[in-house]
Design a protein around this motif. Structure first.
Motif, PDB file in Angstrom:
ATOM      1  N   PHE A   1       9.899   0.117  -9.270  1.00 53.02           N
ATOM      2  CA  PHE A   1       8.418   0.423  -9.497  1.00 53.02           C
ATOM      3  C   PHE A   1       7.812  -1.092  -9.119  1.00 53.02           C
ATOM      4  O   PHE A   1       8.101  -2.204  -9.564  1.00 53.02           O
ATOM      5  CB  PHE A   1       7.872   0.862 -10.788  1.00 53.02           C
ATOM      6  N   GLN A   2       6.345  -0.996  -8.744  1.00 50.36           N
ATOM      7  CA  GLN A   2       5.656  -2.243  -8.525  1.00 50.36           C
ATOM      8  C   GLN A   2       5.392  -2.701  -9.981  1.00 50.36           C
ATOM      9  O   GLN A   2       4.958  -4.140 -10.175  1.00 50.36           O
ATOM     10  CB  GLN A   2       4.506  -1.960  -7.716  1.00 50.36           C
ATOM     11  N   GLY A   3       5.175  -2.038 -10.854  1.00 54.46           N
ATOM     12  CA  GLY A   3       4.810  -2.417 -12.378  1.00 54.46           C
ATOM     13  C   GLY A   3       4.825  -1.227 -13.270  1.00 54.46           C
ATOM     14  O   GLY A   3       5.327   0.076 -12.745  1.00 54.46           O
TER      15      GLY A   3
ATOM     16  N   ASP B   1      10.400   3.948  -2.363  1.00 47.32           N
ATOM     17  CA  ASP B   1      11.274   4.925  -2.049  1.00 47.32           C
ATOM     18  C   ASP B   1      12.539   4.456  -1.517  1.00 47.32           C
ATOM     19  O   ASP B   1      13.639   5.043  -1.200  1.00 47.32           O
ATOM     20  CB  ASP B   1      10.499   5.957  -1.057  1.00 47.32           C
ATOM     21  N   GLY B   2      12.766   3.086  -1.142  1.00 48.29           N
ATOM     22  CA  GLY B   2      13.884   2.317  -0.509  1.00 48.29           C
ATOM     23  C   GLY B   2      13.970   2.935   0.716  1.00 48.29           C
ATOM     24  O   GLY B   2      14.888   2.320   1.563  1.00 48.29           O
ATOM     25  N   CYS B   3      12.922   3.577   1.326  1.00 40.20           N
ATOM     26  CA  CYS B   3      13.134   4.042   2.826  1.00 40.20           C
ATOM     27  C   CYS B   3      12.157   3.477   3.831  1.00 40.20           C
ATOM     28  O   CYS B   3      11.721   3.966   4.768  1.00 40.20           O
ATOM     29  CB  CYS B   3      13.105   5.685   2.828  1.00 40.20           C
ATOM     30  N   GLY B   4      11.357   2.310   3.025  1.00 43.56           N
ATOM     31  CA  GLY B   4      10.159   1.587   4.044  1.00 43.56           C
ATOM     32  C   GLY B   4       9.004   1.945   3.527  1.00 43.56           C
ATOM     33  O   GLY B   4       7.785   1.564   3.928  1.00 43.56           O
ATOM     34  N   ASN B   5       8.742   2.660   2.536  1.00 46.13           N
ATOM     35  CA  ASN B   5       7.438   3.276   1.836  1.00 46.13           C
ATOM     36  C   ASN B   5       7.283   2.952   0.334  1.00 46.13           C
ATOM     37  O   ASN B   5       8.259   2.880  -0.535  1.00 46.13           O
ATOM     38  CB  ASN B   5       7.139   4.620   2.002  1.00 46.13           C
ATOM     39  N   TYR B   6       5.991   2.805   0.040  1.00 43.75           N
ATOM     40  CA  TYR B   6       5.727   2.709  -1.505  1.00 43.75           C
ATOM     41  C   TYR B   6       4.925   4.192  -1.412  1.00 43.75           C
ATOM     42  O   TYR B   6       4.343   4.871  -0.897  1.00 43.75           O
ATOM     43  CB  TYR B   6       4.594   1.538  -1.843  1.00 43.75           C
ATOM     44  N   VAL B   7       5.361   4.814  -3.006  1.00 48.29           N
ATOM     45  CA  VAL B   7       4.924   5.986  -3.109  1.00 48.29           C
ATOM     46  C   VAL B   7       3.802   5.867  -4.440  1.00 48.29           C
ATOM     47  O   VAL B   7       4.458   5.456  -5.340  1.00 48.29           O
ATOM     48  CB  VAL B   7       5.832   7.343  -3.188  1.00 48.29           C
ATOM     49  N   GLN B   8       2.737   6.304  -4.464  1.00 48.33           N
ATOM     50  CA  GLN B   8       2.037   6.326  -5.690  1.00 48.33           C
ATOM     51  C   GLN B   8       1.970   7.618  -6.196  1.00 48.33           C
ATOM     52  O   GLN B   8       2.007   8.832  -5.730  1.00 48.33           O
ATOM     53  CB  GLN B   8       0.578   6.360  -5.550  1.00 48.33           C
TER      54      GLN B   8
ATOM     55  N   ILE C   1       1.878   7.710   0.611  1.00 49.52           N
ATOM     56  CA  ILE C   1       1.426   8.843   0.201  1.00 49.52           C
ATOM     57  C   ILE C   1       1.238   8.706  -1.363  1.00 49.52           C
ATOM     58  O   ILE C   1       1.967   7.940  -2.079  1.00 49.52           O
ATOM     59  CB  ILE C   1       2.650   9.879   0.782  1.00 49.52           C
ATOM     60  N   VAL C   2       0.449   9.962  -1.839  1.00 52.69           N
ATOM     61  CA  VAL C   2       0.008  10.031  -3.183  1.00 52.69           C
ATOM     62  C   VAL C   2       0.784  11.092  -3.884  1.00 52.69           C
ATOM     63  O   VAL C   2       0.543  12.432  -3.159  1.00 52.69           O
ATOM     64  CB  VAL C   2      -1.188   9.803  -3.639  1.00 52.69           C
ATOM     65  N   PHE C   3       1.677  11.509  -4.571  1.00 51.43           N
ATOM     66  CA  PHE C   3       2.065  12.727  -5.379  1.00 51.43           C
ATOM     67  C   PHE C   3       1.468  12.902  -6.706  1.00 51.43           C
ATOM     68  O   PHE C   3       1.444  11.827  -7.694  1.00 51.43           O
ATOM     69  CB  PHE C   3       3.575  12.894  -5.447  1.00 51.43           C
ATOM     70  N   GLY C   4       0.843  14.007  -6.964  1.00 51.86           N
ATOM     71  CA  GLY C   4       0.355  14.488  -8.027  1.00 51.86           C
ATOM     72  C   GLY C   4       1.550  14.824  -9.222  1.00 51.86           C
ATOM     73  O   GLY C   4       2.608  15.481  -8.668  1.00 51.86           O
TER      74      GLY C   4
ATOM     75  N   LEU D   1       0.706  -1.096   0.159  1.00 58.81           N
ATOM     76  CA  LEU D   1       0.011   0.025  -0.173  1.00 58.81           C
ATOM     77  C   LEU D   1       0.894   1.254  -0.058  1.00 58.81           C
ATOM     78  O   LEU D   1       1.611   1.297   0.801  1.00 58.81           O
ATOM     79  CB  LEU D   1      -1.169   0.009   1.076  1.00 58.81           C
ATOM     80  N   PRO D   2       0.640   2.210  -0.861  1.00 57.40           N
ATOM     81  CA  PRO D   2       1.341   3.488  -0.866  1.00 57.40           C
ATOM     82  C   PRO D   2       0.993   4.055   0.449  1.00 57.40           C
ATOM     83  O   PRO D   2      -0.096   4.415   0.900  1.00 57.40           O
ATOM     84  CB  PRO D   2       0.760   4.315  -1.911  1.00 57.40           C
TER      85      PRO D   2
END
Length: 127
Positions: free
Chosen positions: A99-101, A116-123, A78-81, A75-76
């Motif tokens: 990337f996941q895909g 992000d390589g720091c423990g998070n997925y980012v969308q 955070i989400v960045f536009g 699960l991401p």
């Protein structure tokens, strides 16, 4: 009322700061390495830069559990536009970002999820 700051838990704030500024292109709002405190913001002209994102150390067991559970579930955090998801995907993949895909399109827009390589997925999201 407006959003002033939000945070995400990261394994290493200094490494996260390097990734989010050096790779993703955010700017430093505040950096106090002696206190392990790093806050980033949007690049100048990319939305005003008024909201800070605190790269919060995950040394709190509650924060670490949440960060790890989200990451384990894919699960991401955070989400960045972005104006063009596919262009960002190509730019970041060339820099070695994982990337996941590939980008996908849906009713809500185009998205892709990176690690992000720091423990998070980012969308990344494009309307």
């Amino acid at each position: 009322m407006r959003l002033k700051m939000c945070s995400i838990h990261v394994k290493d704030p200094a490494s996260a700061h390097e990734f989010y500024t050096g790779i993703l292109g955010f700017e430093t709002l505040m950096a106090l390495p002696e206190h392990n405190l790093y806050i980033i913001k949007d690049p100048a002209g990319a939305g005003g830069g008024s909201v800070g994102l605190l790269l919060e150390p995950s040394d709190n067991p509650i924060g670490a559990a949440y960060m790890n559970a989200c990451h384990d579930a894919g699960l991401p955090a955070i989400v960045f536009g972005v104006p063009d998801v596919r262009a960002e995907y190509e730019r970041l993949a060339a820099k070695g970002v994982i990337f996941q895909g590939e980008p996908s399109e849906g009713p809500g827009g185009t998205t892709v999820v990176l690690d992000d390589g720091c423990g998070n997925y980012v969308q990344l999201h494009q309307d």
